[in-house]
Scaffold this motif. Sequence first.
Motif, PDB file in Angstrom:
ATOM      1  N   LEU A   1      -3.854  89.714 -28.410  1.00  0.00           N
ATOM      2  CA  LEU A   1      -5.140  89.047 -28.305  1.00  0.00           C
ATOM      3  C   LEU A   1      -5.119  88.129 -27.099  1.00  0.00           C
ATOM      4  CD1 LEU A   1      -7.758  88.900 -30.067  1.00  0.00           C
ATOM      5  CD2 LEU A   1      -6.782  86.873 -31.119  1.00  0.00           C
ATOM      6  N   THR A   2      -6.216  88.090 -26.361  1.00  0.00           N
ATOM      7  CA  THR A   2      -6.341  87.154 -25.253  1.00  0.00           C
ATOM      8  C   THR A   2      -7.358  86.094 -25.631  1.00  0.00           C
ATOM      9  OG1 THR A   2      -8.066  88.467 -24.195  1.00  0.00           O
ATOM     10  CG2 THR A   2      -5.792  88.893 -23.509  1.00  0.00           C
ATOM     11  N   GLY A   3      -7.235  84.931 -25.011  1.00  0.00           N
ATOM     12  CA  GLY A   3      -8.193  83.877 -25.284  1.00  0.00           C
ATOM     13  C   GLY A   3      -7.894  82.611 -24.525  1.00  0.00           C
ATOM     14  N   ILE A   4      -8.694  81.615 -24.804  1.00  0.00           N
ATOM     15  CA  ILE A   4      -8.577  80.299 -24.172  1.00  0.00           C
ATOM     16  C   ILE A   4      -8.061  79.312 -25.212  1.00  0.00           C
ATOM     17  CG2 ILE A   4      -9.866  78.411 -23.089  1.00  0.00           C
ATOM     18  CD1 ILE A   4     -11.854  80.561 -22.100  1.00  0.00           C
ATOM     19  N   VAL A   5      -7.056  78.526 -24.844  1.00  0.00           N
ATOM     20  CA  VAL A   5      -6.515  77.500 -25.731  1.00  0.00           C
ATOM     21  C   VAL A   5      -7.599  76.444 -25.946  1.00  0.00           C
ATOM     22  CG1 VAL A   5      -4.698  75.763 -26.036  1.00  0.00           C
ATOM     23  CG2 VAL A   5      -4.176  77.934 -24.873  1.00  0.00           C
ATOM     24  N   THR A   6      -7.944  76.189 -27.218  1.00  0.00           N
ATOM     25  CA  THR A   6      -9.078  75.303 -27.524  1.00  0.00           C
ATOM     26  C   THR A   6      -8.710  73.825 -27.616  1.00  0.00           C
ATOM     27  OG1 THR A   6      -8.820  75.583 -29.902  1.00  0.00           O
ATOM     28  CG2 THR A   6     -10.294  77.121 -28.766  1.00  0.00           C
TER      29      THR A   6
ATOM     30  N   ARG B   1     -13.116  86.037 -26.764  1.00  0.00           N
ATOM     31  CA  ARG B   1     -14.450  86.621 -26.562  1.00  0.00           C
ATOM     32  C   ARG B   1     -14.275  87.898 -25.761  1.00  0.00           C
ATOM     33  NH1 ARG B   1     -18.994  83.155 -27.327  1.00  0.00           N
ATOM     34  NH2 ARG B   1     -18.318  81.063 -27.866  1.00  0.00           N
ATOM     35  N   SER B   2     -14.927  88.962 -26.208  1.00  0.00           N
ATOM     36  CA  SER B   2     -14.892  90.226 -25.473  1.00  0.00           C
ATOM     37  C   SER B   2     -16.088  91.072 -25.879  1.00  0.00           C
ATOM     38  CB  SER B   2     -13.592  90.987 -25.759  1.00  0.00           C
ATOM     39  OG  SER B   2     -13.511  91.350 -27.132  1.00  0.00           O
ATOM     40  N   VAL B   3     -16.284  92.157 -25.147  1.00  0.00           N
ATOM     41  CA  VAL B   3     -17.306  93.139 -25.493  1.00  0.00           C
ATOM     42  C   VAL B   3     -16.563  94.409 -25.889  1.00  0.00           C
ATOM     43  CG1 VAL B   3     -19.276  94.482 -24.693  1.00  0.00           C
ATOM     44  CG2 VAL B   3     -18.970  92.124 -23.901  1.00  0.00           C
ATOM     45  N   GLN B   4     -16.806  94.893 -27.092  1.00  0.00           N
ATOM     46  CA  GLN B   4     -16.162  96.080 -27.632  1.00  0.00           C
ATOM     47  C   GLN B   4     -17.223  97.149 -27.862  1.00  0.00           C
ATOM     48  OE1 GLN B   4     -12.789  96.113 -27.984  1.00  0.00           O
ATOM     49  NE2 GLN B   4     -12.817  94.017 -27.206  1.00  0.00           N
TER      50      GLN B   4
ATOM     51  N   MET C   1      -6.390  76.734 -21.002  1.00  0.00           N
ATOM     52  CA  MET C   1      -5.565  77.765 -20.376  1.00  0.00           C
ATOM     53  C   MET C   1      -5.890  79.138 -20.969  1.00  0.00           C
ATOM     54  SD  MET C   1      -1.401  77.741 -20.178  1.00  0.00           S
ATOM     55  CE  MET C   1      -1.367  76.329 -19.095  1.00  0.00           C
ATOM     56  N   HIS C   2      -5.956  80.168 -20.125  1.00  0.00           N
ATOM     57  CA  HIS C   2      -6.158  81.554 -20.565  1.00  0.00           C
ATOM     58  C   HIS C   2      -4.793  82.160 -20.850  1.00  0.00           C
ATOM     59  CE1 HIS C   2     -10.446  82.048 -19.333  1.00  0.00           C
ATOM     60  NE2 HIS C   2     -10.132  80.974 -18.643  1.00  0.00           N
ATOM     61  N   ILE C   3      -4.607  82.697 -22.072  1.00  0.00           N
ATOM     62  CA  ILE C   3      -3.321  83.272 -22.441  1.00  0.00           C
ATOM     63  C   ILE C   3      -3.494  84.626 -23.129  1.00  0.00           C
ATOM     64  CG2 ILE C   3      -2.147  81.041 -22.625  1.00  0.00           C
ATOM     65  CD1 ILE C   3      -2.379  81.262 -25.684  1.00  0.00           C
ATOM     66  N   LYS C   4      -2.403  85.386 -23.124  1.00  0.00           N
ATOM     67  CA  LYS C   4      -2.309  86.636 -23.882  1.00  0.00           C
ATOM     68  C   LYS C   4      -1.189  86.429 -24.891  1.00  0.00           C
ATOM     69  CE  LYS C   4      -0.836  90.313 -21.717  1.00  0.00           C
ATOM     70  NZ  LYS C   4      -0.723  91.590 -20.983  1.00  0.00           N
ATOM     71  N   VAL C   5      -1.482  86.731 -26.151  1.00  0.00           N
ATOM     72  CA  VAL C   5      -0.543  86.511 -27.246  1.00  0.00           C
ATOM     73  C   VAL C   5      -0.270  87.830 -27.955  1.00  0.00           C
ATOM     74  CG1 VAL C   5      -0.137  85.223 -29.382  1.00  0.00           C
ATOM     75  CG2 VAL C   5      -1.549  84.223 -27.597  1.00  0.00           C
ATOM     76  N   SER C   6       0.988  88.103 -28.254  1.00  0.00           N
ATOM     77  CA  SER C   6       1.366  89.264 -29.056  1.00  0.00           C
ATOM     78  C   SER C   6       2.190  88.779 -30.230  1.00  0.00           C
ATOM     79  CB  SER C   6       2.210  90.245 -28.242  1.00  0.00           C
ATOM     80  OG  SER C   6       1.490  90.730 -27.151  1.00  0.00           O
TER      81      SER C   6
END
Length: 101
Positions: free
Chosen positions: A8-13, A35-38, A71-76
């Motif tokens: 999942l990608t996102g912005i740290v809130t 947030r994304s468009v699927q 910060m924009h991050i990708k988490v697995s």
Amino acid sequence: MTDNFLQLTGIVTESPIHKTSPSGIEHCNLTIEHRSVQEEAGLPRNAMCYMPIATSGPLANQLKNKLSKGMHIKVSGFITYHQSKSNLGKLVLHAQYIEQI
């Protein structure tokens, strides 16, 4: 078994919370906004969620002073269910890998 991991990608809130357990294990907790468009049924659909993220051990220790709000991050990692003392439940993504994007 990385084939069962969620990414999942996102912005740290908010600023991440770092704690050390009584047994000396480092923990880091944060929340990201995704947030994304699927595509669903052949049409675009806006997807949005807030996902709590938890890390423990060496990864949590490595993240000290490296993650910040906005910060924009990708988490697995893997998802599990956490239940509070007041019986409120939520899904939490237990991160095995985090990178800034």
